[in-house]
Design a protein around this motif. Sequence first.
Motif, PDB file in Angstrom:
ATOM      1  N   THR A 163     -46.781 -51.862-107.498  1.00 32.96           N
ATOM      2  CA  THR A 163     -45.938 -52.680-108.367  1.00 32.96           C
ATOM      3  C   THR A 163     -46.817 -53.444-109.343  1.00 32.96           C
ATOM      4  OG1 THR A 163     -46.003 -54.657-106.964  1.00 32.96           O
ATOM      5  CG2 THR A 163     -44.343 -52.988-106.424  1.00 32.96           C
ATOM      6  N   VAL A 164     -46.169 -54.181-110.234  1.00 39.27           N
ATOM      7  CA  VAL A 164     -46.922 -55.003-111.179  1.00 39.27           C
ATOM      8  C   VAL A 164     -47.776 -56.026-110.433  1.00 39.27           C
ATOM      9  CG1 VAL A 164     -46.711 -56.690-113.037  1.00 39.27           C
ATOM     10  CG2 VAL A 164     -45.209 -54.687-112.994  1.00 39.27           C
ATOM     11  N   GLY A 165     -47.222 -56.559-109.360  1.00 41.04           N
ATOM     12  CA  GLY A 165     -47.974 -57.542-108.575  1.00 41.04           C
ATOM     13  C   GLY A 165     -49.259 -56.984-108.000  1.00 41.04           C
ATOM     14  N   ASP A 166     -49.294 -55.670-107.748  1.00 37.12           N
ATOM     15  CA  ASP A 166     -50.503 -55.071-107.201  1.00 37.12           C
ATOM     16  C   ASP A 166     -51.667 -55.169-108.178  1.00 37.12           C
ATOM     17  OD1 ASP A 166     -49.397 -54.210-104.734  1.00 37.12           O
ATOM     18  OD2 ASP A 166     -48.387 -52.589-105.784  1.00 37.12           O
ATOM     19  N   ALA A 167     -51.372 -55.154-109.479  1.00 30.94           N
ATOM     20  CA  ALA A 167     -52.444 -55.285-110.466  1.00 30.94           C
ATOM     21  C   ALA A 167     -53.132 -56.643-110.342  1.00 30.94           C
ATOM     22  CB  ALA A 167     -51.884 -55.103-111.873  1.00 30.94           C
ATOM     23  N   TRP A 168     -52.344 -57.691-110.075  1.00 36.93           N
ATOM     24  CA  TRP A 168     -52.935 -59.012-109.859  1.00 36.93           C
ATOM     25  C   TRP A 168     -53.824 -58.999-108.621  1.00 36.93           C
ATOM     26  CZ3 TRP A 168     -52.704 -62.226-113.749  1.00 36.93           C
ATOM     27  CH2 TRP A 168     -51.600 -62.234-114.606  1.00 36.93           C
ATOM     28  N   ILE A 169     -53.372 -58.344-107.555  1.00 38.50           N
ATOM     29  CA  ILE A 169     -54.138 -58.310-106.314  1.00 38.50           C
ATOM     30  C   ILE A 169     -55.407 -57.480-106.476  1.00 38.50           C
ATOM     31  CG2 ILE A 169     -54.060 -57.788-103.849  1.00 38.50           C
ATOM     32  CD1 ILE A 169     -52.207 -60.043-104.768  1.00 38.50           C
ATOM     33  N   VAL A 170     -55.319 -56.372-107.216  1.00 39.38           N
ATOM     34  CA  VAL A 170     -56.525 -55.575-107.494  1.00 39.38           C
ATOM     35  C   VAL A 170     -57.554 -56.431-108.232  1.00 39.38           C
ATOM     36  CG1 VAL A 170     -57.435 -53.653-108.844  1.00 39.38           C
ATOM     37  CG2 VAL A 170     -55.395 -53.328-107.460  1.00 39.38           C
ATOM     38  N   GLY A 171     -57.087 -57.178-109.232  1.00 37.56           N
ATOM     39  CA  GLY A 171     -57.987 -58.067-109.962  1.00 37.56           C
ATOM     40  C   GLY A 171     -58.617 -59.111-109.048  1.00 37.56           C
ATOM     41  N   ALA A 172     -57.817 -59.669-108.129  1.00 43.02           N
ATOM     42  CA  ALA A 172     -58.336 -60.669-107.195  1.00 43.02           C
ATOM     43  C   ALA A 172     -59.358 -60.053-106.240  1.00 43.02           C
ATOM     44  CB  ALA A 172     -57.189 -61.295-106.418  1.00 43.02           C
ATOM     45  N   ALA A 173     -59.099 -58.827-105.786  1.00 40.08           N
ATOM     46  CA  ALA A 173     -60.028 -58.159-104.870  1.00 40.08           C
ATOM     47  C   ALA A 173     -61.358 -57.865-105.552  1.00 40.08           C
ATOM     48  CB  ALA A 173     -59.404 -56.864-104.345  1.00 40.08           C
ATOM     49  N   ILE A 174     -61.295 -57.393-106.802  1.00 44.43           N
ATOM     50  CA  ILE A 174     -62.527 -57.143-107.567  1.00 44.43           C
ATOM     51  C   ILE A 174     -63.272 -58.456-107.789  1.00 44.43           C
ATOM     52  CG2 ILE A 174     -63.423 -56.402-109.801  1.00 44.43           C
ATOM     53  CD1 ILE A 174     -61.088 -54.401-109.926  1.00 44.43           C
ATOM     54  N   SER A 175     -62.518 -59.498-108.073  1.00 46.04           N
ATOM     55  CA  SER A 175     -63.120 -60.800-108.324  1.00 46.04           C
ATOM     56  C   SER A 175     -63.829 -61.325-107.081  1.00 46.04           C
ATOM     57  CB  SER A 175     -62.046 -61.793-108.771  1.00 46.04           C
ATOM     58  OG  SER A 175     -62.599 -63.064-109.020  1.00 46.04           O
ATOM     59  N   TRP A 176     -63.220 -61.129-105.910  1.00 47.92           N
ATOM     60  CA  TRP A 176     -63.857 -61.614-104.677  1.00 47.92           C
ATOM     61  C   TRP A 176     -65.144 -60.853-104.387  1.00 47.92           C
ATOM     62  CZ3 TRP A 176     -63.786 -65.892-102.244  1.00 47.92           C
ATOM     63  CH2 TRP A 176     -64.396 -65.993-100.998  1.00 47.92           C
ATOM     64  N   THR A 177     -65.147 -59.562-104.691  1.00 49.99           N
ATOM     65  CA  THR A 177     -66.374 -58.778-104.537  1.00 49.99           C
ATOM     66  C   THR A 177     -67.479 -59.345-105.417  1.00 49.99           C
ATOM     67  OG1 THR A 177     -65.120 -56.763-104.038  1.00 49.99           O
ATOM     68  CG2 THR A 177     -67.389 -56.480-104.795  1.00 49.99           C
ATOM     69  N   ALA A 178     -67.149 -59.595-106.685  1.00 47.68           N
ATOM     70  CA  ALA A 178     -68.139 -60.141-107.615  1.00 47.68           C
ATOM     71  C   ALA A 178     -68.589 -61.534-107.183  1.00 47.68           C
ATOM     72  CB  ALA A 178     -67.551 -60.181-109.024  1.00 47.68           C
ATOM     73  N   TYR A 179     -67.653 -62.382-106.769  1.00 44.36           N
ATOM     74  CA  TYR A 179     -67.992 -63.740-106.324  1.00 44.36           C
ATOM     75  C   TYR A 179     -68.961 -63.690-105.152  1.00 44.36           C
ATOM     76  CZ  TYR A 179     -67.380 -68.399-104.258  1.00 44.36           C
ATOM     77  OH  TYR A 179     -67.610 -69.648-103.720  1.00 44.36           O
ATOM     78  N   SER A 180     -68.673 -62.840-104.175  1.00 45.01           N
ATOM     79  CA  SER A 180     -69.495 -62.774-102.967  1.00 45.01           C
ATOM     80  C   SER A 180     -70.925 -62.355-103.282  1.00 45.01           C
ATOM     81  CB  SER A 180     -68.875 -61.775-101.977  1.00 45.01           C
ATOM     82  OG  SER A 180     -67.577 -62.181-101.603  1.00 45.01           O
ATOM     83  N   VAL A 181     -71.079 -61.363-104.131  1.00 41.80           N
ATOM     84  CA  VAL A 181     -72.418 -60.846-104.426  1.00 41.80           C
ATOM     85  C   VAL A 181     -73.178 -61.785-105.366  1.00 41.80           C
ATOM     86  CG1 VAL A 181     -73.707 -58.912-105.406  1.00 41.80           C
ATOM     87  CG2 VAL A 181     -71.690 -58.480-103.998  1.00 41.80           C
ATOM     88  N   LEU A 182     -72.502 -62.312-106.383  1.00 45.94           N
ATOM     89  CA  LEU A 182     -73.181 -63.203-107.325  1.00 45.94           C
ATOM     90  C   LEU A 182     -73.567 -64.526-106.684  1.00 45.94           C
ATOM     91  CD1 LEU A 182     -71.092 -62.630-110.576  1.00 45.94           C
ATOM     92  CD2 LEU A 182     -73.375 -61.765-110.038  1.00 45.94           C
ATOM     93  N   LEU A 183     -72.782 -64.978-105.709  1.00 46.00           N
ATOM     94  CA  LEU A 183     -73.112 -66.212-104.993  1.00 46.00           C
ATOM     95  C   LEU A 183     -74.474 -66.085-104.325  1.00 46.00           C
ATOM     96  CD1 LEU A 183     -71.755 -68.981-104.263  1.00 46.00           C
ATOM     97  CD2 LEU A 183     -71.103 -67.920-102.101  1.00 46.00           C
ATOM     98  N   LYS A 184     -74.767 -64.882-103.844  1.00 42.48           N
ATOM     99  CA  LYS A 184     -76.060 -64.622-103.210  1.00 42.48           C
ATOM    100  C   LYS A 184     -77.124 -64.250-104.244  1.00 42.48           C
ATOM    101  CE  LYS A 184     -78.634 -63.604 -99.503  1.00 42.48           C
ATOM    102  NZ  LYS A 184     -78.987 -64.568 -98.457  1.00 42.48           N
ATOM    103  N   HIS A 185     -76.717 -63.571-105.295  1.00 36.80           N
ATOM    104  CA  HIS A 185     -77.671 -63.049-106.277  1.00 36.80           C
ATOM    105  C   HIS A 185     -78.245 -64.138-107.179  1.00 36.80           C
ATOM    106  CE1 HIS A 185     -79.549 -60.284-109.058  1.00 36.80           C
ATOM    107  NE2 HIS A 185     -78.818 -60.728-110.060  1.00 36.80           N
TER     108      HIS A 185
END
Length: 302
Positions: A163-185
């Motif tokens: 659904t349209v809402g899934d696009a928001w969740i995909v964006g949030a999931a990608i964002s959490w991946t980036a946050y987790s790695v950059l926090l360490k990097h």
Amino acid sequence: MRPTGTERPTRNERLARLFLWLVPAMWASNHIIARVAPDLAAPHAMAFGRWLIAFALLLPFVWHKLPRDGAVWRREWKHLLVLGALGMWICGAWVYLGGQSTTATNIALIYSVTPVSIVVLSAWLLRETLGTAQKLGVALAFAGVLFVIAKGDWRELQAVRLTVGDAWIVGAAISWTAYSVLLKHWPSSLGALERLVAIIAGGLVVMLPFTLAEAWWAPGPPLGAAALGLMALAAVLPGVLSYGAYSFLMRELGASRTALMLYLAPVYGALLAWALLGERPGWYHAVGAALILPSIWLATRR
């Protein structure tokens, strides 16, 4: 220097392993909050209020430790804004936006890919490697989450509709991946708690114009005592406590191993939904837990 396999784990390692089991329960509470929030507050208002309360709670404890040297802030302000946008805005308001038009199954399915993506990105950017036991743990945990999502019937996965809402969740999931790695990097001269407060401040700065625009063009329900109470709960459990512990885990265990604890969220979410919403867990939750729980032990062995 890390201890060898025959030495006793340090105090920080023991605390980190305890947090591996506690933090997912705190995050799972946000699933319940997200289901209640649409009736009480607009998505950006909910996210902004959550992190504003978290900022107010933490600031008195770290104010005297924050650097007075402007050079520190000039060096790190861009990182703080990016981390705040990723961790507080996108992983906050976007999840509440997505929850308005998608199902819990779709959210769980999308987020189940996040730990794997963190492992892959960490191997490339942070040069973190996993041994055979850790890789087996990743595979078992992923299978356990999929089993829970499919409710024991793999044909259920074929019935998932985006659904349209899934696009928001995909964006949030990608964002959490980036946050987790950059926090360490990205290195920082700030302590863990001071850095968290600074990241929250960066997130509030990024979020403010979107919150004001939402209030103007798409206002939600009037904020009342129930909404403020929900914001306070979100600020403490899936906010201050979980993000602070997550930063500690990243430092002690690295991004790859820390990411594995995300697989516990569906198990804890089912238990919380049972306790708070009266939704009884199914037999497939037990099977999923039987796959996920040993995988955490495998993935965090020294």
